[in-house]
Enzyme design. Structure first.
Site, PDB file in Angstrom:
ATOM      1  N   TRP A 263     -30.738 -18.529  17.374  1.00 15.84           N
ATOM      2  CA  TRP A 263     -30.457 -17.079  17.343  1.00 15.84           C
ATOM      3  C   TRP A 263     -31.734 -16.274  17.147  1.00 15.84           C
ATOM      4  O   TRP A 263     -32.580 -16.654  16.330  1.00 15.84           O
ATOM      5  CB  TRP A 263     -29.520 -16.808  16.163  1.00 15.84           C
ATOM      6  CG  TRP A 263     -29.512 -15.397  15.660  1.00 15.84           C
ATOM      7  CD1 TRP A 263     -30.428 -14.820  14.828  1.00 15.84           C
ATOM      8  CD2 TRP A 263     -28.534 -14.386  15.945  1.00 15.84           C
ATOM      9  NE1 TRP A 263     -30.080 -13.511  14.581  1.00 15.84           N
ATOM     10  CE2 TRP A 263     -28.921 -13.218  15.252  1.00 15.84           C
ATOM     11  CE3 TRP A 263     -27.365 -14.347  16.714  1.00 15.84           C
ATOM     12  CZ2 TRP A 263     -28.183 -12.033  15.299  1.00 15.84           C
ATOM     13  CZ3 TRP A 263     -26.635 -13.176  16.755  1.00 15.84           C
ATOM     14  CH2 TRP A 263     -27.052 -12.024  16.056  1.00 15.84           C
TER      15      TRP A 263
ATOM     16  N   ASP B 178     -34.358  -8.905  15.750  1.00 11.75           N
ATOM     17  CA  ASP B 178     -35.452  -7.943  15.960  1.00 11.75           C
ATOM     18  C   ASP B 178     -36.796  -8.544  16.401  1.00 11.75           C
ATOM     19  O   ASP B 178     -37.222  -9.560  15.855  1.00 11.75           O
ATOM     20  CB  ASP B 178     -35.783  -7.200  14.655  1.00 11.75           C
ATOM     21  CG  ASP B 178     -34.580  -6.774  13.883  1.00 11.75           C
ATOM     22  OD1 ASP B 178     -33.467  -6.857  14.408  1.00 11.75           O
ATOM     23  OD2 ASP B 178     -34.753  -6.361  12.723  1.00 11.75           O
TER      24      ASP B 178
ATOM     25  N   SER C 261     -37.551  -8.472   8.751  1.00 14.89           N
ATOM     26  CA  SER C 261     -38.415  -7.865   9.761  1.00 14.89           C
ATOM     27  C   SER C 261     -39.689  -7.241   9.202  1.00 14.89           C
ATOM     28  O   SER C 261     -39.739  -6.817   8.040  1.00 14.89           O
ATOM     29  CB  SER C 261     -37.636  -6.805  10.528  1.00 14.89           C
ATOM     30  OG  SER C 261     -36.828  -7.449  11.470  1.00 14.89           O
TER      31      SER C 261
ATOM     32  N   ARG D 123     -36.656  -2.231   3.438  1.00  9.40           N
ATOM     33  CA  ARG D 123     -37.134  -3.292   4.346  1.00  9.40           C
ATOM     34  C   ARG D 123     -37.775  -2.773   5.636  1.00  9.40           C
ATOM     35  O   ARG D 123     -37.729  -1.602   5.948  1.00  9.40           O
ATOM     36  CB  ARG D 123     -35.966  -4.217   4.703  1.00  9.40           C
ATOM     37  CG  ARG D 123     -34.778  -3.549   5.365  1.00  9.40           C
ATOM     38  CD  ARG D 123     -33.686  -4.596   5.652  1.00  9.40           C
ATOM     39  NE  ARG D 123     -32.492  -3.991   6.187  1.00  9.40           N
ATOM     40  CZ  ARG D 123     -31.471  -3.554   5.445  1.00  9.40           C
ATOM     41  NH1 ARG D 123     -31.493  -3.665   4.129  1.00  9.40           N
ATOM     42  NH2 ARG D 123     -30.418  -2.996   6.027  1.00  9.40           N
TER      43      ARG D 123
ATOM     44  N   GLU E   9     -33.019   1.397   9.474  1.00  8.61           N
ATOM     45  CA  GLU E   9     -33.747   0.143   9.592  1.00  8.61           C
ATOM     46  C   GLU E   9     -34.911   0.294  10.576  1.00  8.61           C
ATOM     47  O   GLU E   9     -34.939   1.200  11.406  1.00  8.61           O
ATOM     48  CB  GLU E   9     -32.806  -0.959  10.093  1.00  8.61           C
ATOM     49  CG  GLU E   9     -31.615  -1.204   9.164  1.00  8.61           C
ATOM     50  CD  GLU E   9     -30.780  -2.416   9.561  1.00  8.61           C
ATOM     51  OE1 GLU E   9     -30.512  -3.251   8.689  1.00  8.61           O
ATOM     52  OE2 GLU E   9     -30.391  -2.528  10.734  1.00  8.61           O
TER      53      GLU E   9
ATOM     54  N   TRP F 163     -25.460  -5.639  16.783  1.00 10.73           N
ATOM     55  CA  TRP F 163     -24.745  -6.275  15.665  1.00 10.73           C
ATOM     56  C   TRP F 163     -23.236  -6.138  15.869  1.00 10.73           C
ATOM     57  O   TRP F 163     -22.770  -5.207  16.534  1.00 10.73           O
ATOM     58  CB  TRP F 163     -25.132  -5.621  14.331  1.00 10.73           C
ATOM     59  CG  TRP F 163     -26.537  -5.926  13.927  1.00 10.73           C
ATOM     60  CD1 TRP F 163     -27.587  -5.058  13.901  1.00 10.73           C
ATOM     61  CD2 TRP F 163     -27.046  -7.185  13.484  1.00 10.73           C
ATOM     62  NE1 TRP F 163     -28.725  -5.708  13.483  1.00 10.73           N
ATOM     63  CE2 TRP F 163     -28.420  -7.008  13.221  1.00 10.73           C
ATOM     64  CE3 TRP F 163     -26.483  -8.456  13.301  1.00 10.73           C
ATOM     65  CZ2 TRP F 163     -29.244  -8.043  12.768  1.00 10.73           C
ATOM     66  CZ3 TRP F 163     -27.300  -9.489  12.847  1.00 10.73           C
ATOM     67  CH2 TRP F 163     -28.662  -9.279  12.592  1.00 10.73           C
TER      68      TRP F 163
END
Ligand code: FRU
Length: 495
Positions: free
Chosen positions: A34, A37, A97, A164, A219, A302
């Protein structure tokens, strides 16, 4: 054995077991497992580097590693060993990420260490920013000072569990990083930090806060200068649908404005969605030696079922074709990188074809192709193309002349894809675009299970995945009323 070696051995020993059916040919895909990003997208020592969120062991999300590939032309990628594994206390549940920057000839990665000590208690999650460095761009060492930005460096209004995706860059004497954050009221914001050495970081300020107007957590920020303005790219979760925008569960937006680097404040003049298709999230950009600003994006969304996972093909996820960005007024133009030209073969061209009803052109078929066309809408009500067309399946792209919108409809494209979205037509996405002097220009890239549409030289784009149940190669034009295909070119794209 350490986690990095285990991951790299696993990839080497198992990559033969991926099913080839939907494997893209000229887009980046993982060897197995899988991906989400793009991370650390950079130009270093004469080569392009693409790192990415990676769970090699399954075709679904899991403990995040950083995969790595290198390219000299952004099209043909060479897989390299995984560079980061979740093997430290501060990143025990994932290396999330981040980005890359060069300093004194070395390549530095800045990423989020994710720690989730009690799965029942998400409030105990902690996210901090960490650094790994390399002098060859292949092997990276996490530095002993990690984590370099922690919850102590957060403004009072921010929660430490959603902090993040640092995007680091150099400006004048300093390194800066923009980081996604969530306000205690549940809405997204972007924070700015500053450093002289990438180790000691000082909080500058809140660049911009959504104040619950544009989704929740923001994000994957990216900040860069383009044609004299500042562009901030963000990917907010759960934006509410507004006309044709924000139909996906999460969205990617660009904001145009200016930044005051003393206070960190971003004064925003314009906001739009980066792409209007189904599968486009978390774009990241680099600047190369030719001074081109190039973006690459995860070509998925997502909360979707992914047919290659459902069918146990042992891989899931791809990146878009890298796109060169340009700002014209308030519009962020995207065009496929020019290096793709080298891979175009078998050109087929037509001029001045009239369509009234339907027109199938047999010479246009193919699984991995580029179609470029200029269409004159004349007095038609609606016109378009059925792509990836077989007896029962097709994907259509058509223009609604009255409402001046281009529509991509994958409802009949093959394997069913369902998303977490509510109150939207699952198969359909629309984008408002005007014809110039009655003309619509489309540049379409098809690569087995992906479609990217560049409209009017890249003023707007639509990116969606499709999974035909058997190879569906035909193309058919259709119209309600007469249209003219002024120019039509098709190439095969292959190595
Ligand atoms: C965005 C994202 C990031 C996070 C990463 C985890 O797609 O949720 O915010 O760092 O994916 O894989």
């Amino acid at each position: 054995m350490n986690k990095l070696n285990i991951a790299n051995d696993y990839i080497k020993n198992n990559s033969n077991f991926v099913n080839e059916q939907y494997r893209l040919k000229y887009h980046f895909i993982p060897p197995i497992g899988w991906i989400n990003d793009p991370n650390g997208f950079s130009y270093y020592k004469g080569e392009y580097h693409l790192f990415y969120q990676y769970h090699p062991y399954d075709s679904c999300w899991g403990p995040m590693h950083w995969g790595h590939a290198v390219s000299s032309d952004l099209v043909k990628w060479e897989h390299k060993p995984v560079v980061l594994a979740p093997d430290e206390e501060y990143d025990a549940d994932g290396c999330f990420s981040g980005s890359a920057v060069e300093k004194d000839g070395d390549l530095y990665l800045m990423y989020t260490g994710h720690v989730n000590p009690n799965k029942e208690k998400p409030e105990n999650i902690r996210q901090t920013q960490c650094i790994a460095s390399s002098d060859d761009g292949i092997t990276f060492n996490k530095i002993k000072e990690n984590p370099v930005i922690t919850e102590r460096d957060l403004p009072e209004n921010a929660l430490p569990q959603d902090f993040r995706d640092p995007k680091v860059f150099k400006k004048d004497e300093y390194y800066y990083t923009v980081v996604g954050s969530i306000n205690k009221d549940g809405s997204g914001q972007i924070l700015l930090y500053k450093s002289e050495d990438l180790i000691e970081w000082k909080y500058v300020g809140i660049m911009i806060a959504s104040e619950n107007k544009l989704g929740k957590m923001w994000e994957c920020p990216d900040l860069f200068e383009l044609n004299g303005k500042c562009v901030l790219i963000v990917s907010p979760q759960f934006c509410e649908k507004e006309e044709d925008r924000y139909w996906n569960i999460h969205s990617s937006l660009y904001l145009i404005g200016d930044v005051d680097f003393n206070t960190g404040k971003f004064s925003c003049e314009h906001v739009d969605q980066v792409d209007y298709g189904h599968d486009f999230y978390a774009p990241q950009t680099l600047i190369d030696d030719k001074n081109r600003r190039i973006a690459i994006t995860w070509m998925q969304m997502w909360e979707r079922n992914i047919p290659t996972h459902d069918k146990k093909h042992n891989w899931a996820g791809a990146m878009t074709i890298p796109r060169e960005l340009e700002l014209r007024g308030n519009a962020l133009y995207q065009k496929p990188i020019s290096e793709l030209e080298t891979y175009k073969t078998n050109k087929v061209s037509f001029n001045n074809l009239t369509v009234d009803g339907s027109l199938r052109i047999n010479e246009l078929s193919g699984e991995c192709i580029n179609l470029e066309m200029m269409l004159d809408r004349k007095n038609s009500e609606r016109f378009g193309i059925k792509l990836v067309y077989s007896a029962y399946e097709y994907t259509s792209i058509y223009y609604d002349c009255q409402n001046e919108k281009l529509i991509l409809d994958r409802s009949n494209s093959g394997e069913k894809i369902n998303g977490g979205e509510k109150d939207v037509e699952a198969g359909v996405r629309r984008v408002p675009v005007k014809c110039n002097d009655n003309k619509l220009k489309l540049n379409i890239l098809i690569d087995r299970c992906s479609i990217e549409v560049f409209i009017n030289d890249g003023e707007k784009t639509m990116t969606s995945t499709i999974y035909p149940s058997s190879p569906s190669l035909n193309i058919e034009f259709f119209s309600n009323g007469e249209i003219e295909i002024l120019e039509l070119n098709k190439w095969d794209l292959c190595f």
